[in-house]
Design an enzyme around this catalytic site. Structure first.
Site, PDB file in Angstrom:
ATOM      1  N   CYS A   1     -16.475  21.269  -4.558  1.00 35.54           N
ATOM      2  CA  CYS A   1     -16.587  22.082  -5.024  1.00 35.54           C
ATOM      3  C   CYS A   1     -16.697  22.582  -6.261  1.00 35.54           C
ATOM      4  O   CYS A   1     -17.001  22.350  -7.517  1.00 35.54           O
ATOM      5  CB  CYS A   1     -17.537  22.800  -3.964  1.00 35.54           C
ATOM      6  SG  CYS A   1     -18.667  24.367  -4.314  1.00 35.54           S
TER       7      CYS A   1
ATOM      8  N   GLU B   1     -17.907  29.584  24.053  1.00 39.92           N
ATOM      9  CA  GLU B   1     -17.026  29.857  24.414  1.00 39.92           C
ATOM     10  C   GLU B   1     -16.848  31.327  23.703  1.00 39.92           C
ATOM     11  O   GLU B   1     -17.794  31.902  22.675  1.00 39.92           O
ATOM     12  CB  GLU B   1     -15.695  29.047  23.255  1.00 39.92           C
ATOM     13  CG  GLU B   1     -14.437  29.705  22.745  1.00 39.92           C
ATOM     14  CD  GLU B   1     -14.203  29.645  21.574  1.00 39.92           C
ATOM     15  OE1 GLU B   1     -14.536  28.100  20.922  1.00 39.92           O
ATOM     16  OE2 GLU B   1     -12.872  29.869  20.914  1.00 39.92           O
TER      17      GLU B   1
ATOM     18  N   THR C   1      -0.645  36.235  33.472  1.00 40.82           N
ATOM     19  CA  THR C   1      -1.781  34.459  33.923  1.00 40.82           C
ATOM     20  C   THR C   1      -3.031  35.996  35.225  1.00 40.82           C
ATOM     21  O   THR C   1      -3.414  35.892  35.075  1.00 40.82           O
ATOM     22  CB  THR C   1      -1.784  34.036  34.581  1.00 40.82           C
ATOM     23  OG1 THR C   1      -1.371  33.446  33.442  1.00 40.82           O
ATOM     24  CG2 THR C   1      -2.922  33.410  35.118  1.00 40.82           C
TER      25      THR C   1
ATOM     26  N   HIS D   1     -19.339  19.305  -0.092  1.00 40.53           N
ATOM     27  CA  HIS D   1     -18.379  19.533   0.809  1.00 40.53           C
ATOM     28  C   HIS D   1     -17.936  18.566   1.886  1.00 40.53           C
ATOM     29  O   HIS D   1     -18.566  18.946   2.621  1.00 40.53           O
ATOM     30  CB  HIS D   1     -18.176  20.570   1.298  1.00 40.53           C
ATOM     31  CG  HIS D   1     -18.084  22.142   0.836  1.00 40.53           C
ATOM     32  ND1 HIS D   1     -16.706  22.794   0.886  1.00 40.53           N
ATOM     33  CD2 HIS D   1     -18.875  23.168   0.092  1.00 40.53           C
ATOM     34  CE1 HIS D   1     -16.773  23.111  -0.250  1.00 40.53           C
ATOM     35  NE2 HIS D   1     -17.984  24.046  -0.661  1.00 40.53           N
TER      36      HIS D   1
ATOM     37  N   GLU E   1     -16.078  17.821   3.832  1.00 33.00           N
ATOM     38  CA  GLU E   1     -14.979  17.675   4.296  1.00 33.00           C
ATOM     39  C   GLU E   1     -16.074  17.965   5.595  1.00 33.00           C
ATOM     40  O   GLU E   1     -15.328  17.700   6.951  1.00 33.00           O
ATOM     41  CB  GLU E   1     -14.254  18.498   4.069  1.00 33.00           C
ATOM     42  CG  GLU E   1     -14.433  20.107   4.366  1.00 33.00           C
ATOM     43  CD  GLU E   1     -14.724  20.341   1.991  1.00 33.00           C
ATOM     44  OE1 GLU E   1     -14.725  19.178   1.886  1.00 33.00           O
ATOM     45  OE2 GLU E   1     -14.621  21.177   1.956  1.00 33.00           O
TER      46      GLU E   1
ATOM     47  N   LYS F   1       1.345  29.286  42.905  1.00 32.63           N
ATOM     48  CA  LYS F   1       1.389  30.577  42.688  1.00 32.63           C
ATOM     49  C   LYS F   1      -0.060  31.631  41.885  1.00 32.63           C
ATOM     50  O   LYS F   1      -0.084  32.906  42.498  1.00 32.63           O
ATOM     51  CB  LYS F   1       2.231  31.143  42.337  1.00 32.63           C
ATOM     52  CG  LYS F   1       2.889  32.066  41.953  1.00 32.63           C
ATOM     53  CD  LYS F   1       4.487  32.640  42.158  1.00 32.63           C
ATOM     54  CE  LYS F   1       4.480  34.048  42.021  1.00 32.63           C
ATOM     55  NZ  LYS F   1       6.084  33.511  40.881  1.00 32.63           N
TER      56      LYS F   1
END
Ligand code: GLN
Length: 543
Positions: free
Chosen positions: A379, A140, A191, A513, A515, A223
């Protein structure tokens, strides 16, 4: 080197959900039995996001190997089975610092260092390294096509098609297709312009994914195909949908993965997306709602707590509960009344840095402890629970962390080098490292503790990102007053990793952490238990 590469660029505007789309595509390809990994290229000049404000950049995601990375890597890990490492996030700053270091070391043998080829070669080298051992690497490219900053990245991925071969590379362009309310029209022009911009740097996208608030109809897709020089069946529509975890199903239904596998001539089974179907089923079949308060200081920026919010939602799926998250500004608790806390079914004090808002977090921890409301300190949130306990239970009113008051009377939280600053002769302090503790670390759980019951094992691995620790010199006093240490580090200092308060129905603080280790397939045990406790508290309250 990966067998195939897919590069994902963004067009027209930022914040189209490129990270989530990339992660979703990775998940579909993984569900076709392919070995997939993901990579994020960030155009900013910081070496990594570790020093950036969460207001600007959102949370810093910490990988197992201790790299501070872009929050998109969190999405990648939540969607995919494969784990990310420091090689999966690259910034312009990192590239330049490596190239400049090489230059100082005489590595380039007197050459003039230029963007092309030195910077682009370094970028390509890092991309190839990240894909090693995988079937497909999805890359990405951060920012929007047209930004000056991302040009070296785009030039590098353009060159890769020539060097590796066009058959092994695909370019996907994610673009905005807006709907204009006054004229009731879907517009394709932005676009077209964005693709033109890509073409001007030599990249012809193979696939277009059109982000819109509605399904982009066939007419507009044809299109776009015609004007952007891509086959009609390579134009996909991604409308705003109710849950990000539905995107893999949504894109698969339109045949995105079939198109990619066909284009690469990969023979592999059809995607088994039953896991995502289960997640959607769990999301629809809930038995209630719990209200969870996150007491932080970046409450206007949910991205600052992205992994935490996701982990709570995953635990909601497992408990069949909707999670209603209230982001409460801790500073507001210092100046106004604390009535906002009264409606909560559980309280979280998340990680954080700096003094601002600390006293409000201490107020919230006190409120949870006294009112038996489930408390989860992560934390900084664990450090807050210790300070609160030292002040209000042990009576050390000047207890603090040396992060906030350097020479406080009772430094219950301090860097290891500061623990014994009054008796320097005992510890050889200058030798003790005070670097940030980062990444996976082993933790030993105390038999019979709540943490042990929750994890159901005695050794766990969790990710860290902090400098300060519970000061072991105060542990005697703390444990005598009823707060117990139920998790210890493995290193020579025996650091406090988990605390709990057995007198309370659910009061846990973790120095790590958790999470970062949650995903919708396997919600984290601490969060599952915490949400269950919130539901129990709610039932008791309403009884
Ligand atoms: N500021 C604290 C420390 O450095 C806590 C960090 C955090 O919550 N991630 O120790």
């Amino acid at each position: 080197m990966a067998k195939y590469y897919i590069f994902i660029t963004g067009g027209v505007v930022s914040s189209l959900g490129k990270g989530i789309t990339t992660a979703s595509l990775g998940a579909i390809l993984e569900a076709r039995n392919l070995k997939v990994t993901l990579m994020k290229l960030d155009p900013y000049i910081n070496v990594d996001p570790g020093t950036m404000s969460p207001i600007q950049h959102g949370e810093v995601f910490v990988t197992e190997d201790g790299a501070e990375t872009d929050l998109d890597l969190g999405h990648y890990e939540r969607f995919l089975n494969s784990k990310m490492s420091r090689y999966n996030n690259l910034t312009t700053g990192k590239i330049y610092s490596d190239v400049l270091r090489n230059e100082r070391n005489g590595f380039y043998l007197g050459a003039t260092i230029q963007v092309i080829p030195h910077i682009t070669n370094e970028i390509k080298k890092c991309i190839i390294r990240a894909g090693k051992g995988f079937d497909i690497l999805l890359v990405e490219i951060g920012g929007t096509v047209g930004d000056i900053e991302s040009l070296p990245f785009l030039e590098s991925i353009r060159q890769m098609a020539i060097e590796i071969g066009k058959r092994k590379i695909l370019y996907i362009h994610l673009t905005l297709v807006p709907y204009l309310y006054p004229s009731k029209e879907i517009k394709t022009k932005p676009t077209q312009h964005s693709v033109k911009e890509l073409l001007s740097i030599g990249i012809q996208p193979d696939i277009l994914i059109c982000r819109s608030d509605r399904l982009v109809p066939k007419y507009e897709r044809s299109k776009i195909a015609l004007f952007c020089n891509v086959p009609e069946k390579a134009v996909f529509s991604l409308e705003d949908i109710d849950s990000i975890y539905r995107i893999p199903i949504f894109l698969n239904k339109q045949g995105l993965d079939n198109y990619i596998c066909h284009r690469f001539c990969i023979k592999c089974p059809k995607a088994d997306l039953s896991m995502w179907e289960t997640v959607m089923h769990q999301k629809k079949n809930t038995i209630g709602t719990v209200i969870i308060g996150i007491i932080g200081k970046y409450t206007e920026f949910p991205d600052a707590y992205r992994s935490l919010i996701a982990a709570l939602e995953h635990a909601g799926l497992k408990n069949r509960l909707i999670i209603d998250i209230k982001l409460i500004n801790s500073q507001s608790l210092e100046f106004s009344d604390i009535s906002t806390l009264k409606n909560l079914d559980a309280i979280i004090v998340p990680g954080g840095f700096g003094y601002r808002g600390i006293e409000g977090k201490i107020i919230a921890a006190k409120f949870s402890r006294e009112k038996n409301i489930p408390y989860f300190g992560i934390c900084l949130g664990m450090q807050i629970a210790i300070i609160e306990f030292a002040r209000n239970v042990i009576g050390l009113m000047e207890a603090n962390s040396t992060e906030f008051i350097k020479n406080c009377k009772y430094p219950v939280i301090a860097k290891i080098s500061e623990w014994n600053y009054r008796k320097k002769s005992i510890f050889n302090t200058y030798k003790i490292s005070t670097k940030m503790r980062l990444g996976n670390q082993k933790c030993y759980l105390k038999l019979g503790s709540l943490a042990y019951q929750i994890y159901n094992k005695s050794i766990i691995l969790e990710r860290h990102r902090h400098r300060y620790e519970v000061n072991n010199l105060f542990l005697n006093k703390i444990e005598k007053s009823g707060l117990i240490v139920s998790g210890w580090s493995h290193n020579k200092y025996k650091l406090v990793e988990i605390i709990e308060y057995p007198k309370h129905p659910w009061f846990i603080g973790s120095q790590f952490h958790p999470e970062f280790n949650s995903n919708p397939r396997d919600s984290h045990p601490l969060f599952i238990s915490f949400i269950k406790a919130a539901h129990n508290y709610q039932n008791k309250k309403n009884f």
